[in-house]
Design an enzyme around this catalytic site. Sequence first.
Site, PDB file in Angstrom:
ATOM      1  N   CYS A  16       0.838  -1.195   0.000  1.00  0.00           N
ATOM      2  CA  CYS A  16       0.000   0.000   0.000  1.00  0.00           C
ATOM      3  C   CYS A  16       0.876   1.250   0.000  1.00  0.00           C
ATOM      4  CB  CYS A  16      -0.929  -0.001   1.210  1.00  0.00           C
ATOM      5  SG  CYS A  16      -0.048   0.091   2.776  1.00  0.00           S
ATOM      6  N   CYS A  19       3.357   1.685   2.846  1.00  0.00           N
ATOM      7  CA  CYS A  19       4.593   0.912   2.662  1.00  0.00           C
ATOM      8  C   CYS A  19       5.584   1.724   1.833  1.00  0.00           C
ATOM      9  CB  CYS A  19       4.315  -0.408   1.956  1.00  0.00           C
ATOM     10  SG  CYS A  19       3.151  -1.494   2.782  1.00  0.00           S
ATOM     11  N   CYS A  83      45.334 -19.753 -12.845  1.00  0.00           N
ATOM     12  CA  CYS A  83      46.022 -19.855 -11.556  1.00  0.00           C
ATOM     13  C   CYS A  83      45.229 -19.101 -10.503  1.00  0.00           C
ATOM     14  CB  CYS A  83      47.442 -19.322 -11.644  1.00  0.00           C
ATOM     15  SG  CYS A  83      47.519 -17.544 -11.980  1.00  0.00           S
ATOM     16  N   CYS A  86      44.415 -15.439 -10.993  1.00  0.00           N
ATOM     17  CA  CYS A  86      43.263 -15.162 -11.859  1.00  0.00           C
ATOM     18  C   CYS A  86      41.975 -15.140 -11.044  1.00  0.00           C
ATOM     19  CB  CYS A  86      43.152 -16.228 -12.949  1.00  0.00           C
ATOM     20  SG  CYS A  86      44.605 -16.401 -13.982  1.00  0.00           S
ATOM     21  N   ASP A 504      18.645 -36.674  17.585  1.00  0.00           N
ATOM     22  CA  ASP A 504      17.223 -36.708  17.920  1.00  0.00           C
ATOM     23  C   ASP A 504      16.810 -38.170  18.004  1.00  0.00           C
ATOM     24  OD1 ASP A 504      14.486 -35.802  18.138  1.00  0.00           O
ATOM     25  OD2 ASP A 504      14.262 -36.453  16.065  1.00  0.00           O
ATOM     26  N   ASP A 703      15.403 -35.283  11.939  1.00  0.00           N
ATOM     27  CA  ASP A 703      14.657 -35.675  10.746  1.00  0.00           C
ATOM     28  C   ASP A 703      14.275 -34.482   9.875  1.00  0.00           C
ATOM     29  OD1 ASP A 703      12.594 -34.487  12.111  1.00  0.00           O
ATOM     30  OD2 ASP A 703      11.517 -36.342  12.545  1.00  0.00           O
ATOM     31  N   ASP A 707      12.817 -30.460  13.871  1.00  0.00           N
ATOM     32  CA  ASP A 707      14.105 -30.134  14.470  1.00  0.00           C
ATOM     33  C   ASP A 707      14.781 -28.934  13.827  1.00  0.00           C
ATOM     34  OD1 ASP A 707      13.962 -32.396  16.195  1.00  0.00           O
ATOM     35  OD2 ASP A 707      14.522 -33.660  14.513  1.00  0.00           O
TER      36      ASP A 707
END
Length: 821
Positions: A16, A19, A83, A86, A504, A703, A707
């Site tokens: 808006c 913002c 190298c 570079c 876990d 998993d 977590d």
Amino acid sequence: MTGQVEATLSIDGMSCASCVGRVERTLTALDGVSDVSVNLAAETARLSLDRPDRLADAAEALDHLGYPARTGQVTLNVASMSCASCVGRVDKALVEVPGVLSVAVNLAAETATVTFLEGATSPAGLAAAATAAGYPAEISGANASQSRVERKADEAENLRRNVLLAGALTLPVFILEMGAHLIPAFHMAIQHSIGTQTSWMIQFVLTTLVLFGPGRHFFAKGIPALLRGAPDMNSLVAMGTGAAWSYSVVATFLPSLLPEGVRAVYFEAAAVIVVLILIGRWLEARAKGRTGAAIQALLGLQVRTAQVLRGEQFVETDVDALTTGDTVLIRPGERVPVDGEVVDGTSNVDESMITGEPVPVSKSSGATVTGGTVNGTGSLTVRALRVGADTTLSQIIRMVEDAQGAKLPIQGLVDRVTMWFVPAVMGVAALTVLAWLILGPDPALTLALVAGVSVLIIACPCAMGLATPTSIMVGTGRAAEMGVLFRKGDALQALAEVDVIALDKTGTVTEGRPTLTDVAVAGDFDRETVLRLISAVEAQSEHPIAEAIVRGAESEGIDVPRAAEFRSTTGYGVAAIVEGRHVIVGADRYMHREAVEMAPLTAVERDLAHRGRTALYAAVDGQLAAVIGVSDPVKPTSRASIAALRELGFEVALITGDKQATAESIARETGINHVIAGVLPDGKVAALDDLRHGNRKVAFVGDGINDAPALAHADVGIAIGTGTDVAIESADVVLMSGDLRGVVNAVEVSRRTMTNIRQNLAWAFGYNVALIPLAAGVLYPAFGLLLSPVFAAGAMALSSVSVLTNALRLRRIDPRMNERR
């Protein structure tokens, strides 16, 4: 206004006019920023800056404000890098482009990965910046890795042709000059036939053809770099061979300019140097092609066409044209083209490319399949769920490419050294020549030339630049083949430094598919009624334990009613209204909070916990109704994997929300000696901090679903995937196999790769430290030994090839915990 830089940023989150106002005020308040114009429709902000680096300040301010500037990432294929110097110059050229946030240049892969502010610059502009710095760049396409393999093959073939041509032209020069030195009779034969002057003329013609034919690349790249004040490896070779050739030309055509005692030619040195360095480049190109073998193999798994249902018939269609929801026919022996769900048919699918497990998995209606896996003897009809860049295989390829392009912390030392290394070598070469001219014996000029050229040639820093990225490419590629994906390249180094591995429990140490084992009721409650009410509440939850309770009730033929007003309290339990009754299910802390008296069943709950069961209480209308026991069996591979981790020197800890007794039962079964139990999800972060005492580094294995905070907080977050769930943003490492064997293999790859990098760096630095003084002639006063430029060229070429060959040994890493058992 003079010196002002105009820029445009793409901005997220504006909805808006207010913002727009906040963005404008924030940007205008920044030092050096003026003429701010924010466009809500275009979601852009145009601004003027007094310095290009102010863009980063603007982006940071917008991020804090909550309207982040959009960023993009592009990979450029960069040519002519030879190298480590570079790498520094390409990095510098790209970093100086306004709007660039980060740059990672990979010498081994010949790529540069750039993160930039969208709108401030573009991929084409970045490619132009690298090209203007003398390193032609192009935007990498979707199949860039494949094109890189082809490009390296073409480069190797071109170098092979150049080596053959240069060798053919150099051989007569070498025979004429070195033969005359080594064999007196051959020298006399030349003197009495064509004569020394004619011999030198022949050598001049052939050497000139070598230098400005197959060897012209060194001059075409090296001289402009020297004139820009940014000398590189090509500059060193051009100066060294050019000096030898120029001296020899003067001796041949203008001998009167040189004292009679130093009239000699070094055409053979200039020619042989070019041949040897071209041979080294050729072997490098072949080896670099092999460093990307893992990506090439992954790309080979991608399917190009598929049989797709169009109307009532299956039609062969390009995979790029598939969309989510398409129905695909997979015939026997074909690779699966998409991630999808089987809607018809039965077959066994080989998923070893994902999990490392060689045993085919049975698939039937409702099962999921992964793109790139191989169908067995049956036909399957599959509904596409993920296509193109969203497939698991595409994500794996992106992860491996990102990891291979990473810059490890250990690379920082190399970058700092190589930025001044080539200029320093040129200075050393100049001092060497000066010292020989002042202090050297006769013929001082000749000896000065030989020593100076040797220093220039032997000190090329190619091996330094290749030492780290080649090992990373091969190591992460081999890890991917073993089902270990390093999402973040620096995790490769961090994992090798870890002291503690925290695990876990559910889904990591255990199967993650619990089953209902016990229902002990209290008072006048009957088992069927209680289980009916509990399962109605748990049917609203996604937790694995909830699924186990519902499956258990359904297996007993209980009709599960619908629940209302369901609510879940993380770390405590769940509650809902079922048929007018208030039902809560959860841990003892939940019952305490809700003032439910648990005394009648505490002994039962304690017994279940000691037997390794997860015990939950249930209350109906404020009265204790039952204790439920759920068993989650330990994965068959967990005990052996944990034993292997302890053998490797790790402390292994178990972190779980279960009660202490339950956790200790699992720990005894699996050999874990440190247990942290009864923690809420956010408590895992605090538990990791406790494990860090004594400045220890901690890896957390989970998993990847519940977590995320712990995975992000650990020094290394390791997520156990499910074969398809690889886009786990919180993790540094993803294991495709679904069990702890992958952790052992990840550690093995990490440690072996870091050892390999240290070996490469030790060789690369040690080579230069030892041989530059030798080339300068430190042994001449005592032993009369002066290193020939020819041997210097051979040693330089050998150094790079040695580093690459050592890195390629990582392709032979065997899984410490074999996934295929």
